[in-house]
Design a protein around this motif. Structure first.
Motif, PDB file in Angstrom:
ATOM      1  N   ILE A  92       0.997  -1.269   0.101  1.00 50.66           N
ATOM      2  CA  ILE A  92       0.000  -0.023  -0.264  1.00 50.66           C
ATOM      3  C   ILE A  92       1.388   1.002  -0.124  1.00 50.66           C
ATOM      4  O   ILE A  92       0.310   2.439  -0.707  1.00 50.66           O
ATOM      5  CB  ILE A  92      -0.819   0.556   1.262  1.00 50.66           C
ATOM      6  N   ARG A  93       2.019   1.455   0.949  1.00 52.37           N
ATOM      7  CA  ARG A  93       3.410   1.988   0.909  1.00 52.37           C
ATOM      8  C   ARG A  93       3.435   2.858  -0.321  1.00 52.37           C
ATOM      9  O   ARG A  93       3.907   3.754  -0.433  1.00 52.37           O
ATOM     10  CB  ARG A  93       4.142   2.784   1.539  1.00 52.37           C
ATOM     11  N   ARG A  96       1.132   4.158  -2.359  1.00 55.37           N
ATOM     12  CA  ARG A  96       1.171   6.154  -1.958  1.00 55.37           C
ATOM     13  C   ARG A  96       2.213   7.216  -2.367  1.00 55.37           C
ATOM     14  O   ARG A  96       1.690   8.035  -2.385  1.00 55.37           O
ATOM     15  CB  ARG A  96       0.858   5.842   0.036  1.00 55.37           C
ATOM     16  N   SER A  97       3.595   6.305  -2.396  1.00 55.52           N
ATOM     17  CA  SER A  97       4.761   6.834  -2.285  1.00 55.52           C
ATOM     18  C   SER A  97       4.821   7.673  -3.094  1.00 55.52           C
ATOM     19  O   SER A  97       5.701   8.806  -3.997  1.00 55.52           O
ATOM     20  CB  SER A  97       5.763   6.181  -1.915  1.00 55.52           C
ATOM     21  N   GLY A  99       1.670   8.652  -5.129  1.00 55.13           N
ATOM     22  CA  GLY A  99       0.910   9.431  -5.105  1.00 55.13           C
ATOM     23  C   GLY A  99      -0.060   9.144  -6.008  1.00 55.13           C
ATOM     24  O   GLY A  99      -1.432   9.417  -6.627  1.00 55.13           O
ATOM     25  N   THR A 101      -3.052   5.127  -6.104  1.00 57.28           N
ATOM     26  CA  THR A 101      -4.270   4.516  -5.670  1.00 57.28           C
ATOM     27  C   THR A 101      -4.276   3.054  -6.365  1.00 57.28           C
ATOM     28  O   THR A 101      -3.439   2.819  -7.385  1.00 57.28           O
ATOM     29  CB  THR A 101      -5.846   5.012  -5.373  1.00 57.28           C
ATOM     30  N   GLU A 174      -8.547   1.329   4.075  1.00 61.25           N
ATOM     31  CA  GLU A 174      -6.589   1.259   3.249  1.00 61.25           C
ATOM     32  C   GLU A 174      -6.335   1.270   1.916  1.00 61.25           C
ATOM     33  O   GLU A 174      -5.764   1.642   1.763  1.00 61.25           O
ATOM     34  CB  GLU A 174      -5.913   1.101   4.293  1.00 61.25           C
ATOM     35  N   THR A 177      -7.670   4.031   0.564  1.00 59.65           N
ATOM     36  CA  THR A 177      -7.208   5.388   0.359  1.00 59.65           C
ATOM     37  C   THR A 177      -5.879   5.486   0.471  1.00 59.65           C
ATOM     38  O   THR A 177      -5.036   6.237  -0.001  1.00 59.65           O
ATOM     39  CB  THR A 177      -7.635   6.223   1.423  1.00 59.65           C
ATOM     40  N   THR A 178      -4.687   4.093   0.206  1.00 59.62           N
ATOM     41  CA  THR A 178      -3.752   4.240   0.707  1.00 59.62           C
ATOM     42  C   THR A 178      -3.104   4.959   2.147  1.00 59.62           C
ATOM     43  O   THR A 178      -2.108   5.134   2.984  1.00 59.62           O
ATOM     44  CB  THR A 178      -2.540   4.645   0.087  1.00 59.62           C
ATOM     45  N   GLN A 179      -4.817   5.416   2.939  1.00 54.91           N
ATOM     46  CA  GLN A 179      -3.801   5.903   4.464  1.00 54.91           C
ATOM     47  C   GLN A 179      -5.261   4.664   5.187  1.00 54.91           C
ATOM     48  O   GLN A 179      -5.603   4.575   5.033  1.00 54.91           O
ATOM     49  CB  GLN A 179      -4.803   7.789   4.638  1.00 54.91           C
TER      50      GLN A 179
END
Length: 272
Positions: A92-93, A96-97, A99, A101, A174, A177-179
């Motif tokens: 997932i990170r 996110r890194s 930018g 999804t 998560e 949204t990756t958050q």
């Protein structure tokens, strides 16, 4: 040579190489307290469950259990696992890194896999010993804080499989949204994150909540529209998420029912 790759409630995890074979493995070093005799019940429970679920390709395999004496002459336990280069959190990170999804179909497959395996694992758990009320009685220190069900945060000592469906719901959000959905840094902060989004629970929405050990008068929030925190998720997905994040454990959707939800229509579930 071993290097630390993670640390949890009950011990550190090391990346190590077997001298005999050269194979890379993960070693989980079990913390033992001076007043403990024999293998701790948490370790016994983990080993027995992992052995029972060893045929499932989605669950890391326990290869063996080793005992060693440290420099002080005390017994140290090592759980030897197959080594994995990455995990879902790192995956997932990576998005996110950049930018971005995860693709919707990838999310759907991950979520279906969690629910499908949850359904099978719960069938296996039904063969385990239970308390008279049909639910586990155990320590509150389970699950990573961000994915911990509200009944455990509020001090319940008896709980069952709905705690896992709460965790699946948090991971579902998560993946979208990756958050993290509820990124608390303490048990109180965790509860407040949950209450701000889902509304402060009361006896009407969750009978018995005010009798839980850690209950007190919390700030009063009204429930928010769940779709606002997962804006890219379709209506069926939001409905499934809402059923996973029900306050009252008995009303939380089961793994089996989750697999039957329309959100997964059109997905080849047999391939999971």
């Amino acid at each position: 040579m071993a290097s630390v790759v993670g640390e949890g409630t009950y011990g550190k995890v090391y990346r190590a190489r077997e001298k005999a074979t050269g194979k890379i493995v993960a070693l989980k070093k079990q913390r033992l307290h001076g007043d403990e005799e024999g293998v701790p019940p948490t370790t016994l429970r983990e080993v027995s469950l992992l052995k029972m679920l060893s045929s499932d390709p989605h669950i890391v395999r326990l290869l063996e259990l080793k005992q060693r004496l440290n420099k002080e002459g005390k017994t140290v336990l090592y759980l030897v696992f197959e080594y994995m280069d990455t995990d879902l959190k790192k995956y997932i990170r990576s998005f996110r890194s950049m930018g971005s999804t995860l693709p919707p179909q990838t999310v759907k497959r991950f979520e279906a896999s969690q629910s499908a395996n949850g359904s099978e694992d719960y069938d296996a758990e039904d063969r385990r010993p239970w308390t008279e009320s049909g639910i586990h009685s155990s320590t509150q220190k389970i699950l990573t804080l961000w994915y911990r069900a509200p009944e455990i945060l509020l001090g319940a000592t008896k709980y069952s499989t709905p705690v896992d469906m709460w965790s699946v719901g948090c991971i579902f959000a998560e993946l979208i949204t990756t958050q993290a959905l509820f990124p608390g840094d303490s048990e109180l902060q965790q509860l407040l994150h949950i209450f701000r989004l889902l509304g402060t629970p009361n006896e009407e929405v969750w009978p018995g909540v005010s009798k839980l050990a850690n209950w007190h008068e919390f700030p009063q929030w009204n429930p928010q529209d769940l779709s606002r925190v997962v804006p890219s998720l379709d209506a069926e997905g939001v409905d499934l998420l809402s059923k996973m994040l029900q306050y009252e454990p008995s009303k939380r959707i089961s793994a089996k029912k989750a697999m039957e939800h329309p959100y997964f229509d059109g997905l080849n579930k047999a391939s999971l």
